[in-house]
Design a protein around this motif. Structure first.
Motif, mmCIF file in Angstrom:
data_model
loop_
_atom_site.group_PDB
_atom_site.id
_atom_site.type_symbol
_atom_site.label_atom_id
_atom_site.label_comp_id
_atom_site.label_asym_id
_atom_site.label_seq_id
_atom_site.Cartn_x
_atom_site.Cartn_y
_atom_site.Cartn_z
ATOM 1 N N LEU A 410 0.827 -1.209 0.000
ATOM 2 C CA LEU A 410 0.000 0.000 0.000
ATOM 3 C C LEU A 410 0.862 1.260 0.000
ATOM 4 O O LEU A 410 0.573 2.226 -0.711
ATOM 5 N N LEU A 411 1.940 1.263 0.787
ATOM 6 C CA LEU A 411 2.777 2.460 0.920
ATOM 7 C C LEU A 411 3.810 2.582 -0.193
ATOM 8 O O LEU A 411 4.400 3.655 -0.367
ATOM 9 N N ALA A 412 4.014 1.517 -0.948
ATOM 10 C CA ALA A 412 5.046 1.538 -1.991
ATOM 11 C C ALA A 412 4.476 1.657 -3.404
ATOM 12 O O ALA A 412 5.156 2.157 -4.300
ATOM 13 N N ASP A 413 3.243 1.193 -3.622
ATOM 14 C CA ASP A 413 2.672 1.114 -4.969
ATOM 15 C C ASP A 413 1.546 2.124 -5.111
ATOM 16 O O ASP A 413 0.480 1.985 -4.491
ATOM 17 N N GLU A 414 1.763 3.125 -5.940
ATOM 18 C CA GLU A 414 0.776 4.196 -6.105
ATOM 19 C C GLU A 414 -0.555 3.672 -6.619
ATOM 20 O O GLU A 414 -1.614 4.132 -6.205
ATOM 21 N N ARG A 415 -0.517 2.671 -7.523
ATOM 22 C CA ARG A 415 -1.761 2.143 -8.073
ATOM 23 C C ARG A 415 -2.580 1.431 -6.994
ATOM 24 O O ARG A 415 -3.809 1.589 -6.933
ATOM 25 N N VAL A 416 -1.920 0.662 -6.151
ATOM 26 C CA VAL A 416 -2.620 -0.028 -5.070
ATOM 27 C C VAL A 416 -3.218 0.980 -4.092
ATOM 28 O O VAL A 416 -4.376 0.851 -3.658
ATOM 29 N N LEU A 417 -2.454 2.011 -3.749
ATOM 30 C CA LEU A 417 -2.939 3.028 -2.822
ATOM 31 C C LEU A 417 -4.118 3.788 -3.409
ATOM 32 O O LEU A 417 -5.121 4.033 -2.728
ATOM 33 N N THR A 418 -4.025 4.144 -4.681
ATOM 34 C CA THR A 418 -5.108 4.891 -5.321
ATOM 35 C C THR A 418 -6.406 4.090 -5.298
ATOM 36 O O THR A 418 -7.478 4.624 -5.003
ATOM 37 N N ALA A 419 -6.312 2.798 -5.594
ATOM 38 C CA ALA A 419 -7.508 1.957 -5.605
ATOM 39 C C ALA A 419 -8.100 1.823 -4.208
ATOM 40 O O ALA A 419 -9.324 1.871 -4.032
ATOM 41 N N ASP A 426 -7.701 12.320 -0.118
ATOM 42 C CA ASP A 426 -7.479 13.141 -1.301
ATOM 43 C C ASP A 426 -6.074 12.894 -1.850
ATOM 44 O O ASP A 426 -5.264 12.162 -1.251
ATOM 45 N N ALA A 427 -5.780 13.513 -2.977
ATOM 46 C CA ALA A 427 -4.511 13.259 -3.665
ATOM 47 C C ALA A 427 -3.317 13.644 -2.795
ATOM 48 O O ALA A 427 -2.301 12.944 -2.771
ATOM 49 N N GLY A 428 -3.423 14.760 -2.064
ATOM 50 C CA GLY A 428 -2.320 15.190 -1.206
ATOM 51 C C GLY A 428 -2.067 14.213 -0.073
ATOM 52 O O GLY A 428 -0.916 13.926 0.278
ATOM 53 N N GLU A 429 -3.132 13.690 0.510
ATOM 54 C CA GLU A 429 -2.982 12.723 1.588
ATOM 55 C C GLU A 429 -2.372 11.425 1.068
ATOM 56 O O GLU A 429 -1.551 10.799 1.749
ATOM 57 N N GLN A 430 -2.755 11.031 -0.136
ATOM 58 C CA GLN A 430 -2.173 9.820 -0.715
ATOM 59 C C GLN A 430 -0.678 10.009 -0.982
ATOM 60 O O GLN A 430 0.125 9.105 -0.717
ATOM 61 N N ARG A 431 -0.295 11.176 -1.469
ATOM 62 C CA ARG A 431 1.136 11.438 -1.712
ATOM 63 C C ARG A 431 1.919 11.407 -0.407
ATOM 64 O O ARG A 431 3.065 10.936 -0.358
ATOM 65 N N ALA A 432 1.307 11.909 0.657
ATOM 66 C CA ALA A 432 1.986 11.917 1.958
ATOM 67 C C ALA A 432 2.254 10.498 2.458
ATOM 68 O O ALA A 432 3.237 10.251 3.172
ATOM 69 N N LEU A 433 1.401 9.548 2.074
ATOM 70 C CA LEU A 433 1.558 8.175 2.543
ATOM 71 C C LEU A 433 2.649 7.405 1.808
ATOM 72 O O LEU A 433 3.294 6.534 2.380
ATOM 73 N N LEU A 434 2.848 7.709 0.531
ATOM 74 C CA LEU A 434 3.760 6.905 -0.286
ATOM 75 C C LEU A 434 5.205 7.030 0.190
ATOM 76 O O LEU A 434 5.689 8.123 0.485
ATOM 77 N N TRP A 435 5.889 5.898 0.262
ATOM 78 C CA TRP A 435 7.309 5.898 0.608
ATOM 79 C C TRP A 435 8.103 6.573 -0.509
ATOM 80 O O TRP A 435 7.904 6.271 -1.693
ATOM 81 N N ALA A 436 9.014 7.467 -0.133
ATOM 82 C CA ALA A 436 9.856 8.132 -1.138
ATOM 83 C C ALA A 436 10.807 7.133 -1.786
ATOM 84 O O ALA A 436 11.056 7.181 -2.994
ATOM 85 N N ARG A 437 11.323 6.221 -0.979
ATOM 86 C CA ARG A 437 12.229 5.185 -1.485
ATOM 87 C C ARG A 437 11.738 3.823 -1.002
ATOM 88 O O ARG A 437 12.130 3.351 0.064
ATOM 89 N N PRO A 438 10.864 3.196 -1.768
ATOM 90 C CA PRO A 438 10.316 1.911 -1.337
ATOM 91 C C PRO A 438 11.411 0.868 -1.154
ATOM 92 O O PRO A 438 12.358 0.804 -1.938
#
Length: 719
Positions: A410-419, A426-438
């Motif tokens: 969830l934290l590494a894959d943008e497609r999984v998180l988006t779904a 919102d988009a900003g909250e989703q970006r905050a969750l994603l690992w910068a370096r998975p």
């Protein structure tokens, strides 16, 4: 009871002599009880019908003996009740000494001292001149401070003749409450007030929330309630377990001696992070990221991410070979999809659902076999259940998964998180969750404190954790919705005692309403009981704190105190003279009795410590590279270690002072603690939601003093 009249002085001396002799008798009896408990271990653990029963009996006997040996030294009673003739049948004309445990010379003999938790003892706390409850005289005993139980330390007594309608304020209680505090928290069994006693003796099945203003004793009430429940419901509590949850290890070290002093030594005291620690915390989150991870919406995001793995898409008919190899049982794709939909609709734990799908496919095959050739054997059913075909089907539609795999993906894959987060974040909250370096895999992930909460959520969806019979949760106002959910999973079949003060909420997700907290804890119907009368914090300090309370945007009644003996000094100096003024304040504080706590903004602690050291004033505390405080990483601070908790002088960062008390507090530069004004970047609120949260942290700091408070400042005061 003191008087210049010679006859009364003689009566007092005679009464003290009699009570000291009774205490000697109690001490002899207690020693015999300890020896007897150890003897039972030797003679009793082999007396049983079976080896398993002997093992259980031996464990209980050893535990009992260990608890008896570990009882802290101290006075064996602190009060006495003399019931009037004609009182309740069981107690008419009887006298009972009230102590921290029951002491008798023989199990069948009348007790020499009664446990403060026993039903008869309730009158000691609740009886009054208006409602004597059959009590003719209530006696309180005064012991020398720090007494280890020597009978000579019994120095005074007070008698209150309730049967005559006599009512008086107790000097002994007042002295005990106001006694200087050095070292860990003490029990309050001798000084419990009626409203506190009502909470302590509440029913085990009832959850409650205590909203306690500073100095009202909410933490002590929670600990004494735990001791009361252990005494009153020993079998139910042992079966389900009892857990004390504190905000951090410093706090737990401070309260660690209360329950042993009350005769309870086997209680688990922990932090939530320790309870959910599947991995060590090696990563750190930016505040925006931590806030999103602690948001209640993450529960739905994680559920979606987990159950997205469950799908019958593309599954064809299934052929299951008969164990003898002579036949193949066919299960249609439609039937398999129906089974899957049915299990999903029942919403079982993920791991249970997986096995439920397997068992229903097996049952479908079994029914068809019964129609064809009669009831098959259990061995036949087991072989069908272990069939590779069914195993492959279950793995395809409901795959086995680890919580770490779900969260890492969830934290590494943008497609999984988006779904998973669609319509929730919102988009900003989703970006905050994603690992910068998975990481390459979850095994090399650097988990943050907030990640542990996410992992626990998913693990709870896969398999429900074991719960407790009762949990005491302190400083609950700082819990996030997701942390509350982690506690709720452990209290599904148990009850909660929730302790806190909304005005002291200092995390980014601190609660503003107990209704919200209790809903996330799974106890929406729990009663919220306010404690507003302070017994520890002086009125001068409470008045100052109430000025700040008006700015905190929380619906909390103002506190008031019964103490008028406190001292408050505001020391204003030039901005460059703050450290010198702190040194002067500490020198003054050390000329008086009690503990001294110097509390500063986290980033200022090292400078304060260095200034004191340069002035030849050593302070307790150890440097810490980084410590997690309710989910936030606070780096580069120095805190008092558990081994130094008895140090008279401690320098403490504001972020860790919650729940602690000192006789004398020196609050260093309140504006820096609150993170307001010039130089706010050094304060606890810097980049972390300065404003209301910083002011709440300052409110916490100001209310740690139980005798004297010095406020040293070179910048304008936030209040």
């Amino acid at each position: 009871m003191t008087s210049p009249h010679p006859a009364l002085q003689d009566a007092l001396r005679e009464a003290l002599h009699h009570e000291r002799a009774h205490h000697d008798r109690c001490r002899t009896a207690l020693a015999a009880m300890v020896d007897g408990a150890q003897e039972h271990v030797v003679t009793g653990e082999d007396v049983s019908a079976s080896g398993a029963d002997a093992e259980v009996l031996g464990y209980r006997l050893r535990s009992q003996a260990k608890e008896m040996r570990e009882l802290p030294e101290g006075p064996l009673f602190f009060g006495r009740l003399d019931f009037a003739e004609g009182a309740a049948a069981d107690h008419s004309g009887q006298s009972y000494h009230i102590g921290r445990l029951r002491i008798s010379e023989h199990p069948a003999a009348p007790p020499l001292a009664v446990d403060w938790r026993a039903p008869v003892s309730r009158a000691f706390y609740q009886a009054s001149a208006h409602d004597p409850q059959g009590v003719a005289v209530r006696r309180r005993f005064g012991w020398a401070p720090g007494s280890r139980g020597d009978s000579a330390d019994l120095t005074g007594l007070e008698d209150e003749h309730l049967g005559r309608g006599e009512s008086r304020a107790s000097d002994i209680v007042a002295r005990e409450i106001e006694r200087p505090r050095v070292g860990p928290m003490r029990d309050i069994a001798a000084t419990i007030q009626p409203d506190q006693d009502d909470l302590v003796r509440g029913d085990l099945t009832v959850s409650m929330c205590v909203q306690g203003a500073p100095g009202t004793g909410k933490t002590a009430v929670g600990l004494h309630r735990a001791a009361y429940l252990l005494y009153t419901h020993p079998q139910r509590i042992r079966r389900g377990g009892l857990l004390i949850l504190g905000p951090n290890r410093t706090f737990l070290s401070y309260i660690a001696e209360v329950l042993p002093a009350l005769g309870e030594t086997g209680v688990r005291q922990s932090t939530l992070q320790e309870e959910i620690a599947r991995h060590p915390v090696t990563g750190a989150d930016a505040e925006r990221t931590a806030v999103v991870k602690h948001d209640a919406r993450m529960a739905d995001v994680l559920r979606r991410a987990l159950y997205a793995r469950v799908s019958a898409e593309g599954v064809a008919d299934l052929a299951v070979p008969d164990p003898d190899g002579s036949y193949h049982w066919r299960v249609s794709g439609d039937e398999l999809a129906r089974i899957l939909r049915g299990v999903r609709a029942e919403e079982p734990p993920y791991g249970v659902g997986r096995e439920r799908v397997r068992s229903r496919v097996v049952r479908y095959v079994q029914v068809r076999a019964e129609r064809r050739a009669g009831t098959p054997s259990n061995a036949w059913v087991q072989k069908i259940s272990r069939s590779r075909a069914i195993g492959a089907y279950v793995d395809a539609v409901w795959p086995r998964v680890k919580a770490e795999e779900v969260v890492a993906e969830l934290l590494a894959d943008e497609r999984v998180l988006t779904a998973a987060a669609d319509g929730l974040l919102d988009a900003g909250e989703q970006r905050a969750l994603l690992w910068a370096r998975p990481p390459r895999s979850w095994k090399s992930a650097r988990w943050s404190a907030a990640d542990l909460v996410l992992l626990d959520e998913v693990a709870g969806l896969i398999e429900h954790p074991e719960g407790y019979g009762h949990l005491v949760v302190d400083e609950a106002q700082d819990l996030s919705p997701m942390e509350c959910r982690a506690i709720a999973r452990r209290a599904v079949f148990g009850s909660l005692t929730v302790l806190g003060d909304l005005a002291q909420g200092t995390t980014p997700w601190a609660a503003r309403s107990w209704d919200t907290v209790l809903r996330h804890l799974g106890k929406p119907d729990a009663a919220v009981v306010p404690l507003t009368i302070g017994f520890r914090v002086p009125q001068a300090v409470v008045t100052l704190a109430n000025r700040l309370l008006e700015k905190l945007d929380v619906d909390v009644p103002a506190g008031r105190s019964l103490r008028t003996d406190g001292e408050l000094r505001i020391r204003e100096t030039a901005p460059g003279g703050v450290l010198a003024a702190v040194v002067d304040a500490v020198r003054d504080a050390l000329t008086q009795e009690g503990s001294v706590g110097v509390v500063a903004a986290d980033a200022d602690v090292d400078r304060v410590r260095a200034a004191l050291a340069a002035a030849g004033i050593p302070a307790g505390g150890i440097p810490v590279a980084g410590i997690a405080v309710t989910g936030i990483d606070v780096a580069g601070i120095a805190v008092a270690g558990p081994d130094e908790s008895a140090a008279r002088l401690s320098v403490v960062p504001a972020a860790l002072v919650k729940g602690l008390e000192y006789d004398h507090v020196v609050a260093v530069e309140p504006a820096a603690i609150a993170g307001v004004g010039a130089g706010a970047e050094t304060g606890a609120g810097a980049g972390a939601g300065a404003g209301k949260r910083g002011l709440r942290l300052l409110y916490v700091v100001l209310t740690r003093a139980v005798s004297r408070l010095d406020v040293v400042h070179g910048r304008p005061l936030p209040f």
